[in-house]
Design a protein around this motif. Structure first.
Motif, PDB file in Angstrom:
ATOM      1  N   PHE A 132     -15.256  -0.214  10.529  1.00 42.28           N
ATOM      2  CA  PHE A 132     -14.980   0.322   9.199  1.00 42.28           C
ATOM      3  C   PHE A 132     -13.677   1.110   9.227  1.00 42.28           C
ATOM      4  N   GLY A 133     -12.902   0.961   8.150  1.00 42.07           N
ATOM      5  CA  GLY A 133     -11.680   1.743   8.031  1.00 42.07           C
ATOM      6  C   GLY A 133     -11.336   2.013   6.572  1.00 42.07           C
ATOM      7  N   PRO A 134     -11.138   3.283   6.186  1.00 38.54           N
ATOM      8  CA  PRO A 134     -10.602   3.564   4.854  1.00 38.54           C
ATOM      9  C   PRO A 134      -9.155   3.100   4.773  1.00 38.54           C
ATOM     10  N   THR A 135      -8.726   2.690   3.596  1.00 35.25           N
ATOM     11  CA  THR A 135      -7.345   2.263   3.414  1.00 35.25           C
ATOM     12  C   THR A 135      -6.646   3.202   2.434  1.00 35.25           C
ATOM     13  N   ILE A 136      -5.448   3.622   2.798  1.00 42.28           N
ATOM     14  CA  ILE A 136      -4.602   4.457   1.946  1.00 42.28           C
ATOM     15  C   ILE A 136      -3.482   3.551   1.453  1.00 42.28           C
ATOM     16  N   ASN A 137      -3.461   3.288   0.160  1.00 41.63           N
ATOM     17  CA  ASN A 137      -2.617   2.247  -0.403  1.00 41.63           C
ATOM     18  C   ASN A 137      -1.573   2.830  -1.343  1.00 41.63           C
ATOM     19  N   ARG A 138      -0.321   2.530  -1.069  1.00 43.82           N
ATOM     20  CA  ARG A 138       0.788   2.979  -1.904  1.00 43.82           C
ATOM     21  C   ARG A 138       1.378   1.780  -2.638  1.00 43.82           C
ATOM     22  N   ILE A 139       1.398   1.829  -3.962  1.00 47.32           N
ATOM     23  CA  ILE A 139       1.941   0.749  -4.762  1.00 47.32           C
ATOM     24  C   ILE A 139       3.126   1.253  -5.572  1.00 47.32           C
ATOM     25  N   LEU A 175      -7.217   4.860  -2.822  1.00 41.92           N
ATOM     26  CA  LEU A 175      -8.021   4.615  -1.629  1.00 41.92           C
ATOM     27  C   LEU A 175      -8.885   3.371  -1.781  1.00 41.92           C
ATOM     28  N   GLY A 176      -9.141   2.704  -0.673  1.00 42.69           N
ATOM     29  CA  GLY A 176     -10.071   1.590  -0.593  1.00 42.69           C
ATOM     30  C   GLY A 176     -10.691   1.603   0.794  1.00 42.69           C
ATOM     31  N   TYR A 177     -11.219   0.454   1.228  1.00 39.01           N
ATOM     32  CA  TYR A 177     -11.776   0.394   2.578  1.00 39.01           C
ATOM     33  C   TYR A 177     -11.868  -1.054   3.051  1.00 39.01           C
ATOM     34  N   ASN A 178     -12.033  -1.195   4.366  1.00 44.62           N
ATOM     35  CA  ASN A 178     -12.134  -2.484   5.039  1.00 44.62           C
ATOM     36  C   ASN A 178     -13.350  -2.410   5.960  1.00 44.62           C
ATOM     37  N   LEU A 179     -14.305  -3.331   5.772  1.00 41.67           N
ATOM     38  CA  LEU A 179     -15.556  -3.307   6.507  1.00 41.67           C
ATOM     39  C   LEU A 179     -15.788  -4.667   7.150  1.00 41.67           C
ATOM     40  N   GLY A 180     -16.201  -4.676   8.421  1.00 38.42           N
ATOM     41  CA  GLY A 180     -16.392  -5.953   9.104  1.00 38.42           C
ATOM     42  C   GLY A 180     -17.583  -5.975  10.036  1.00 38.42           C
ATOM     43  N   VAL A 181     -18.109  -7.175  10.245  1.00 38.06           N
ATOM     44  CA  VAL A 181     -19.208  -7.415  11.183  1.00 38.06           C
ATOM     45  C   VAL A 181     -18.817  -8.608  12.057  1.00 38.06           C
ATOM     46  N   SER A 195     -12.149  -4.076   0.133  1.00 36.84           N
ATOM     47  CA  SER A 195     -12.594  -3.539  -1.148  1.00 36.84           C
ATOM     48  C   SER A 195     -11.522  -3.671  -2.224  1.00 36.84           C
ATOM     49  N   LYS A 196     -11.946  -3.571  -3.476  1.00 39.48           N
ATOM     50  CA  LYS A 196     -11.004  -3.442  -4.573  1.00 39.48           C
ATOM     51  C   LYS A 196     -10.320  -2.082  -4.476  1.00 39.48           C
ATOM     52  N   VAL A 197      -9.165  -1.959  -5.126  1.00 43.58           N
ATOM     53  CA  VAL A 197      -8.459  -0.675  -5.196  1.00 43.58           C
ATOM     54  C   VAL A 197      -8.013  -0.476  -6.644  1.00 43.58           C
ATOM     55  N   ASP A 198      -8.389   0.654  -7.215  1.00 45.55           N
ATOM     56  CA  ASP A 198      -8.032   0.975  -8.599  1.00 45.55           C
ATOM     57  C   ASP A 198      -6.789   1.860  -8.622  1.00 45.55           C
ATOM     58  N   TYR A 199      -5.759   1.397  -9.312  1.00 44.88           N
ATOM     59  CA  TYR A 199      -4.515   2.145  -9.444  1.00 44.88           C
ATOM     60  C   TYR A 199      -4.299   2.566 -10.897  1.00 44.88           C
ATOM     61  N   ARG A 200      -3.675   3.706 -11.078  1.00 42.58           N
ATOM     62  CA  ARG A 200      -3.137   4.099 -12.372  1.00 42.58           C
ATOM     63  C   ARG A 200      -1.673   4.479 -12.147  1.00 42.58           C
ATOM     64  N   LEU A 201      -0.810   3.509 -12.348  1.00 41.86           N
ATOM     65  CA  LEU A 201       0.609   3.722 -12.086  1.00 41.86           C
ATOM     66  C   LEU A 201       1.228   4.575 -13.188  1.00 41.86           C
ATOM     67  N   LYS A 202       2.043   5.506 -12.772  1.00 40.51           N
ATOM     68  CA  LYS A 202       2.767   6.342 -13.719  1.00 40.51           C
ATOM     69  C   LYS A 202       4.254   6.239 -13.427  1.00 40.51           C
ATOM     70  N   GLY A 203       5.043   6.170 -14.488  1.00 38.83           N
ATOM     71  CA  GLY A 203       6.481   6.045 -14.339  1.00 38.83           C
ATOM     72  C   GLY A 203       7.156   6.136 -15.674  1.00 38.83           C
ATOM     73  N   ASP A 204       8.094   5.236 -15.932  1.00 41.91           N
ATOM     74  CA  ASP A 204       8.816   5.292 -17.198  1.00 41.91           C
ATOM     75  C   ASP A 204       9.182   3.897 -17.673  1.00 41.91           C
ATOM     76  N   THR A 205       9.336   3.772 -18.977  1.00 33.40           N
ATOM     77  CA  THR A 205       9.816   2.570 -19.642  1.00 33.40           C
ATOM     78  C   THR A 205      11.161   2.875 -20.278  1.00 33.40           C
ATOM     79  N   THR A 206      12.169   2.065 -19.990  1.00 32.01           N
ATOM     80  CA  THR A 206      13.509   2.269 -20.538  1.00 32.01           C
ATOM     81  C   THR A 206      13.873   1.082 -21.421  1.00 32.01           C
ATOM     82  N   VAL A 207      14.277   1.376 -22.656  1.00 33.08           N
ATOM     83  CA  VAL A 207      14.741   0.367 -23.598  1.00 33.08           C
ATOM     84  C   VAL A 207      16.227   0.604 -23.841  1.00 33.08           C
ATOM     85  N   SER A 208      17.045  -0.440 -23.696  1.00 31.15           N
ATOM     86  CA  SER A 208      18.488  -0.282 -23.860  1.00 31.15           C
ATOM     87  C   SER A 208      19.065  -1.470 -24.600  1.00 31.15           C
ATOM     88  N   GLY A 209      20.268  -1.279 -25.152  1.00 28.76           N
ATOM     89  CA  GLY A 209      20.951  -2.300 -25.934  1.00 28.76           C
ATOM     90  C   GLY A 209      21.476  -1.689 -27.214  1.00 28.76           C
TER      91      GLY A 209
END
Length: 412
Positions: free
Chosen positions: A163-170, A199-205, A221-235
Motif C-alpha cells: 500500500f502507498g498513498p500518492t501525493i499528486n501535483r497537477i 491525495l490518492g493511493y495505490n494498493l496491490g496484492v 485510486s481516483k484522485v479529485d482535483y479542484r484546480l485554481k488559476g486564472d482565465t485571460t481573454v485578449s484581443g
C-alpha cells in the motif's frame, strides 16, 4: 459571439492533452521501461525491479536487495488529418519525455519500504497557427507528477500485500482562438492556467501459486482535483467590449481509478510468459466545468460558468508478452497490447482525437553484473481512424506514435 464557441474553448482545459500517450484517455503507461518491453503485460505480477512500486506495491516483497531504478520514456507522435479543409497539418504533439524514479529497501524478512516518483497523466497538443479547428482547441498542456511512499508485507511464501498513498501535483494550460466581435480584427484568444495538489493511493496484492507462477492485482485510486488559476481573454475587440482581462478560474477534475490484473509464468529457465488486463473507470468524465469570477462585458454570460459534456465510457486494455533469457547478461522481450478509447463519435473533439489502439513493443535488458541492469524498450502505436463531427469542423484523424525508453537499475 455564441456560447458554443466560448464554452468549447474553455471547458476542456485538462481533459485535453494526452491523445498520443500509450494508454487511453489522458493517461500514460510509461512508468517502467522494463514493463514497456512486454507492452505492459505482467505489470502487476512481474516485480522485476523497483518500478513495481507503481506496477504492484506488493511486488516489493520479491526484491531481496536494496535498489534504485530510474529512467525516461520519449514519445514522438504523428497525426494525419483527412477530409478537412483549411490548415490541418496535424503535427500537434511535440517530442516529449516522461521521467520515472524508484527506490526499494527490504526492512526485514516481511516488510519492505519503497518510494516512487512518476508521471501517470499528461502530454501536450499544440496545433499550427491557422489550424481550421482552432476554435475547438489550439494549445493544451497537462502534467500530473506523483510521489508515492510505499510499504509491503509478506505474509508467507505465497501472499504479499502493498500500500502507498500518492501525493499528486497537477498543472495545466489551455489556449484557444475565439471569434472577434470586430469584423476583420482577427481572432481573439482565451487562455486558462490552473494547478492543484491532491491525495490518492495505490494498493496491490501478489499471490505466488508456485515459484514459477504468480498473479498480481493492483488498484490505483481516483484522485479529485479542484484546480485554481486564472482565465485571460485578449484581443482588440474584447477590449472594446470590456470582456478582456484576467479572471479567477476554478475547474474540478477527477482522474479515474483503474484495476490491473496480470499473470507471470516462468515456463522454464529461459522463457517467461506474461498476460494482463486493465480496467479504467473513464465514465467519471461526464463533463468538464470551468467557473470564472468577475467577468464583465459582452461575454459575461458566456464566460462566468462553462461546461461541456464528454460522456466518456469505461475502457479495457489487454496485453500479452514474453521474455527470453539469451544468456546470463542479456534478456529479450516482446509484447502486444490492444487498448480501447474512452471517447465517442458524438463528443470527440480536436483536443482528444483518439481511437482504439494497437501497440507493439520490443525490449531488452543487459546485466553486465549482479548489481546493474540497463533496460531499453521500443513501442509502436497505431490507432483506428477517429472521426470528428462538429457544426463548423469535421475531419478524420489517423494517429501513430513511437516510444523509446531507457532505465537503469542499481542494486546495493
Amino acid at each position: 459571439m455564441t456560447r458554443r464557441v466560448v464554452k468549447t474553448c474553455l471547458s476542456l482545459a485538462l481533459a485535453s492533452a494526452a491523445s498520443h500517450g500509450f494508454a487511453s484517455g489522458f493517461a500514460i503507461n510509461e512508468q517502467s521501461v522494463s514493463n514497456m518491453g512486454t507492452a505492459f503485460a505482467g505489470r502487476s505480477s512481474s516485480a522485476d525491479d523497483a518500478s513495481t512500486v507503481f506496477g504492484n506495491p506488493a511486488g516489493m516483497a520479491r526484491i531481496k536487495r536494496e535498489q534504485v531504478s530510474g529512467g525516461i520514456a520519449l514519445i514522438h507522435a504523428k497525426t494525419d488529418i483527412d477530409n478537412a479543409s483549411g490548415s490541418n497539418d496535424g503535427d500537434m504533439v511535440p517530442f516529449i519525455g516522461a521521467p520515472m524514479g524508484y527506490y526499494v529497501k527490504p526492512l526485514d524478512d516481511n516488510w519492505s519500504f519503497g518510494l516512487g516518483l512518476y508521471v501517470p497523466f499528461g502530454l501536450v497538443t499544440d496545433y499550427e497557427r491557422n489550424f481550421q479547428g482552432r476554435y475547438h482547441g489550439d494549445r493544451s498542456e497537462v502534467r500530473v507528477i506523483t510521489l508515492q511512499p510505499t510499504l509491503s508485507y509478506r505474509f508467507n511464501e505465497h501472499l504479499s500485500i502493498g500500500f502507498g498513498p500518492t501525493i499528486n501535483r497537477i498543472d495545466g494550460e489551455l489556449t484557444s482562438a475565439i471569434n472577434n466581435p470586430i469584423p476583420g480584427a482577427g481572432d481573439g484568444k482565451v487562455e486558462i492556467k490552473g494547478d492543484d495538489t491532491a491525495l490518492g493511493y495505490n494498493l496491490g496484492v501478489l499471490f505466488e501459486i508456485t515459484p514459477q507462477t504468480r498473479f498480481g492485482l493492483t488498484y490505483h485510486s481516483k484522485v479529485d482535483y479542484r484546480l485554481k488559476g486564472d482565465t485571460t481573454v485578449s484581443g482588440p475587440g474584447f477590449v472594446i467590449g470590456s470582456s478582456a482581462g484576467t479572471y479567477d478560474a476554478s475547474l474540478e477534475l477527477t482522474t479515474p481509478e483503474s484495476v490491473d490484473f496480470s499473470v507471470t509464468h516462468e515456463l522454464n529457465a529461459d522463457w517467461t510468459l506474461y498476460a494482463g488486463s486493465t480496467w479504467t473507470r473513464w465514465s467519471r468524465l461526464e463533463e468538464i466545468r470551468a467557473d470564472n469570477k468577475g467577468v464583465g462585458g459582452l461575454l459575461a454570460g458566456n464566460l462566468s460558468s462553462i461546461s461541456e459534456p464528454q460522456n466518456w465510457h469505461d475502457t479495457w486494455a489487454h496485453a500479452v508478452g514474453a521474455a527470453y533469457k539469451l544468456n546470463r547478461q542479456w534478456t529479450l522481450r516482446a509484447g502486444l497490447a490492444v487498448d480501447q478509447s474512452p471517447t465517442n463519435n458524438t463528443d470527440r473533439s480536436p483536443r482528444i482525437p483518439t481511437g482504439d489502439r494497437t501497440i507493439l513493443s520490443l525490449g531488452t535488458a543487459w546485466s553486465p553484473n549482479d548489481d546493474v541492469t540497463i533496460d531499453l524498450a521500443y513501442s509502436y502505436l497505431m490507432e483506428d481512424d477517429a472521426h470528428i463531427e462538429r457544426d463548423d469542423y469535421s475531419a478524420t484523424y489517423k494517429n501513430t506514435a513511437h516510444g523509446l525508453g531507457a532505465q537503469v537499475t542499481y542494486r546495493f
